[in-house]
Design a protein around this motif. Structure first.
Motif, PDB file in Angstrom:
ATOM      1  N   ALA A  25       9.831  11.560  15.550  1.00 28.13           N
ATOM      2  CA  ALA A  25      10.617  10.774  14.591  1.00 28.13           C
ATOM      3  C   ALA A  25       9.690   9.917  13.743  1.00 28.13           C
ATOM      4  O   ALA A  25       9.982   8.769  13.440  1.00 28.13           O
ATOM      5  N   ARG A  26       8.533  10.507  13.364  1.00 29.40           N
ATOM      6  CA  ARG A  26       7.556   9.753  12.562  1.00 29.40           C
ATOM      7  C   ARG A  26       7.951   9.746  11.094  1.00 29.40           C
ATOM      8  O   ARG A  26       8.571  10.699  10.602  1.00 29.40           O
ATOM      9  N   LEU A  27       7.535   8.714  10.398  1.00 33.30           N
ATOM     10  CA  LEU A  27       7.593   8.725   8.937  1.00 33.30           C
ATOM     11  C   LEU A  27       6.456   9.628   8.448  1.00 33.30           C
ATOM     12  O   LEU A  27       5.315   9.481   8.891  1.00 33.30           O
ATOM     13  N   ASP A  28       6.733  10.571   7.538  1.00 33.46           N
ATOM     14  CA  ASP A  28       5.676  11.440   6.996  1.00 33.46           C
ATOM     15  C   ASP A  28       4.683  10.627   6.177  1.00 33.46           C
ATOM     16  O   ASP A  28       5.078   9.702   5.454  1.00 33.46           O
ATOM     17  N   ALA A  29       3.425  11.047   6.218  1.00 36.22           N
ATOM     18  CA  ALA A  29       2.400  10.348   5.423  1.00 36.22           C
ATOM     19  C   ALA A  29       2.693  10.470   3.920  1.00 36.22           C
ATOM     20  O   ALA A  29       2.459   9.527   3.155  1.00 36.22           O
ATOM     21  N   LEU A  30       3.220  11.627   3.506  1.00 38.11           N
ATOM     22  CA  LEU A  30       3.565  11.788   2.081  1.00 38.11           C
ATOM     23  C   LEU A  30       4.611  10.759   1.668  1.00 38.11           C
ATOM     24  O   LEU A  30       4.512  10.143   0.603  1.00 38.11           O
ATOM     25  N   GLN A  31       5.612  10.591   2.514  1.00 38.41           N
ATOM     26  CA  GLN A  31       6.667   9.611   2.206  1.00 38.41           C
ATOM     27  C   GLN A  31       6.097   8.195   2.220  1.00 38.41           C
ATOM     28  O   GLN A  31       6.438   7.372   1.358  1.00 38.41           O
ATOM     29  N   ALA A  32       5.242   7.923   3.181  1.00 34.59           N
ATOM     30  CA  ALA A  32       4.652   6.572   3.273  1.00 34.59           C
ATOM     31  C   ALA A  32       3.850   6.273   2.010  1.00 34.59           C
ATOM     32  O   ALA A  32       3.907   5.159   1.467  1.00 34.59           O
ATOM     33  N   ALA A  33       3.115   7.274   1.525  1.00 36.60           N
ATOM     34  CA  ALA A  33       2.290   7.076   0.326  1.00 36.60           C
ATOM     35  C   ALA A  33       3.181   6.784  -0.887  1.00 36.60           C
ATOM     36  O   ALA A  33       2.877   5.893  -1.699  1.00 36.60           O
ATOM     37  N   VAL A  34       4.281   7.528  -1.011  1.00 37.98           N
ATOM     38  CA  VAL A  34       5.229   7.296  -2.105  1.00 37.98           C
ATOM     39  C   VAL A  34       5.850   5.904  -1.962  1.00 37.98           C
ATOM     40  O   VAL A  34       5.949   5.134  -2.926  1.00 37.98           O
ATOM     41  N   LEU A  35       6.248   5.580  -0.736  1.00 39.60           N
ATOM     42  CA  LEU A  35       6.941   4.302  -0.505  1.00 39.60           C
ATOM     43  C   LEU A  35       6.039   3.104  -0.790  1.00 39.60           C
ATOM     44  O   LEU A  35       6.505   2.064  -1.272  1.00 39.60           O
TER      45      LEU A  35
END
Ligand SMILES: Cc1ncc(COP(=O)(O)O)c(C=O)c1O
Length: 394
Positions: free
Chosen positions: A241-251
């Motif tokens: 249930a991790r946050l994806d690194a791609l999403q984290a970078a966008v966020l």
């Protein structure tokens, strides 16, 4: 709002329901560059961007810890798991919410105790919580629905007295403040969704849990990644249930803009509130439009959604649609009347306020890049609706 919908450009619509990042060419370029950089490094799980986002989001929420997870639903599930809520326990959940609030309770094997809401703010109150305490209740999940912060102090006081936890569902209220403090930072745990249309939206699914309690932060960190620490050493039974690194970078890029966007939402929301508030008393009969009230006089509202109610909701939506103005319903069925929760045995009439609201509510468009002209089109169209003679309806 969830599901596989596409929010596309539609030139036949004068005012869309929302506008996503593709409508801002500079932001789109910046985010594309960010995504490319992550892809080129091949660093897709955890790592620099997830850790960076977590410390920036914790600082933003004014909490000691933030843990990036895969969705708002998963944030709620992991919060409840960390609090060791499970079979035999009850969790108070407003029936007037997105179904995920209740699903999280079911997912851990506990039972949602679905309760009604205040007829004006559409939110849970301390009185409602107090009236629904049972020996089995171990937690309450106030939902800051639509971006309006619930009146938390009395709820926190009752929960404290009853020895139950408060987990905030702040999935629609990123950045809202409650008497100076950020949404999500008041309960023992706060849960966020970064579904693309949220005030802080990812390019896919994402979520976060915030807390000041180190043991809970540690447990949620373990739970979201197979209880693993160090690599291939599993301390507890967890999940993916991790946050994806791609999403984290966008966020991370978007978080820097969140306060500005929320300021825009507040400005547009209060202008629309004033414009529509001024017309409601003139409307003939059941064409009156009421703007959803604030839970208390000085309550903050980050206008994730702008919701009005009227006896003639479907006619209002048709009227708006004929003028190219999008609208939506959040939500057409209170949770207790969904097929999914029929097994709780709460039939029609059991939670009457939410049932009535579900037939009256209409969400009008509101998003940070809305122009004053678009806002004016909405206000004018609603005004025309209230002044139309109902006898003209066909
Ligand atoms: C109030 C509320 N709770 C929970 C969720 C669940 O979030 P997600 O869709 O990211 O799982 C959402 C959003 O969809 C929501 O609006």
């Amino acid at each position: 709002m969830s599901g596989g919908q596409t929010i596309a450009r539609d030139s036949s619509v004068a005012v869309p329901f929302t506008r996503l990042d593709f409508s801002d060419p500079d932001l789109l370029e910046e985010l594309m560059g960010t995504v490319r950089a992550v892809a080129e490094r091949g660093a897709f799980t955890l790592g620099e961007h997830v850790e960076g986002f977590e410390s920036e989001f914790a600082a933003y929420c004014e909490t000691d810890f933030a843990i990036g997870v895969s969705s708002g639903t998963e944030a709620l599930v992991l919060a409840l798991r960390a609090l060791e809520i499970g079979p035999g326990d009850e969790v108070i959940v407003p029936t007037n919410s997105f179904i995920a609030t209740a699903e999280a309770v079911s997912a851990v094997g506990a039972t949602p105790r679905l309760v009604d809401v205040d007829p004006d703010s559409h939110l849970i109150t301390a009185e409602i919580v107090a009236a629904n305490l049972t020996p089995a209740v171990r937690c309450v999940i106030p939902v800051h629905l639509f971006g309006a912060i619930a009146e938390l102090d009395p709820i926190l006081a009752i929960a404290h007295e009853a020895g139950i936890h408060v987990v905030e569902d702040a999935c629609q209220a990123h950045g809202a403040r409650y008497r100076g403090r950020r949404a999500g930072s008041l309960g023992v745990i706060g849960c966020f969704s970064f579904y693309p249309t949220k005030n802080l939206g990812a390019w896919g699914d994402g979520g976060a849990v915030v807390t000041d309690v180190p043991e809970l932060a540690e447990r949620i960190r373990l739970l979201r990644a197979h209880g693993e620490r160090p690599r291939y050493h599993h301390r507890i039974v967890g999940t993916t249930a991790r946050l994806d690194a791609l999403q984290a970078a966008v966020l991370r890029r978007k978080l820097a803009r969140l306060d500005g966007w929320n300021e825009q939402r507040r400005r547009l929301g209060s202008t629309l509130r004033e414009r529509l508030g001024a017309i409601q008393s003139d409307a003939p009969g059941d064409r009156a439009i009421e703007v959803t009230g604030l839970p208390f006089a000085e309550a903050d509202h980050v206008y994730h959604l702008f919701v009005v109610r009227t006896e003639q909701r479907d006619e209002l939506r048709r009227h708006l649609s004929e003028r190219g103005i999008a609208s939506a319903i959040h939500y057409p069925e209170p949770i207790h009347l969904t097929e999914a929760y029929a097994h709780l045995g709460l039939g029609p009439g059991s939670l009457p306020v939410s049932e009535r609201l579900s037939k009256q509510i209409c969400s009008l468009p509101l998003f940070p890049s809305m122009t004053d002209a678009e806002l004016e089109q909405i206000a004018t169209a609603v005004l025309a609706f209230t002044q139309d003679d109902p006898a003209d309806l066909r």
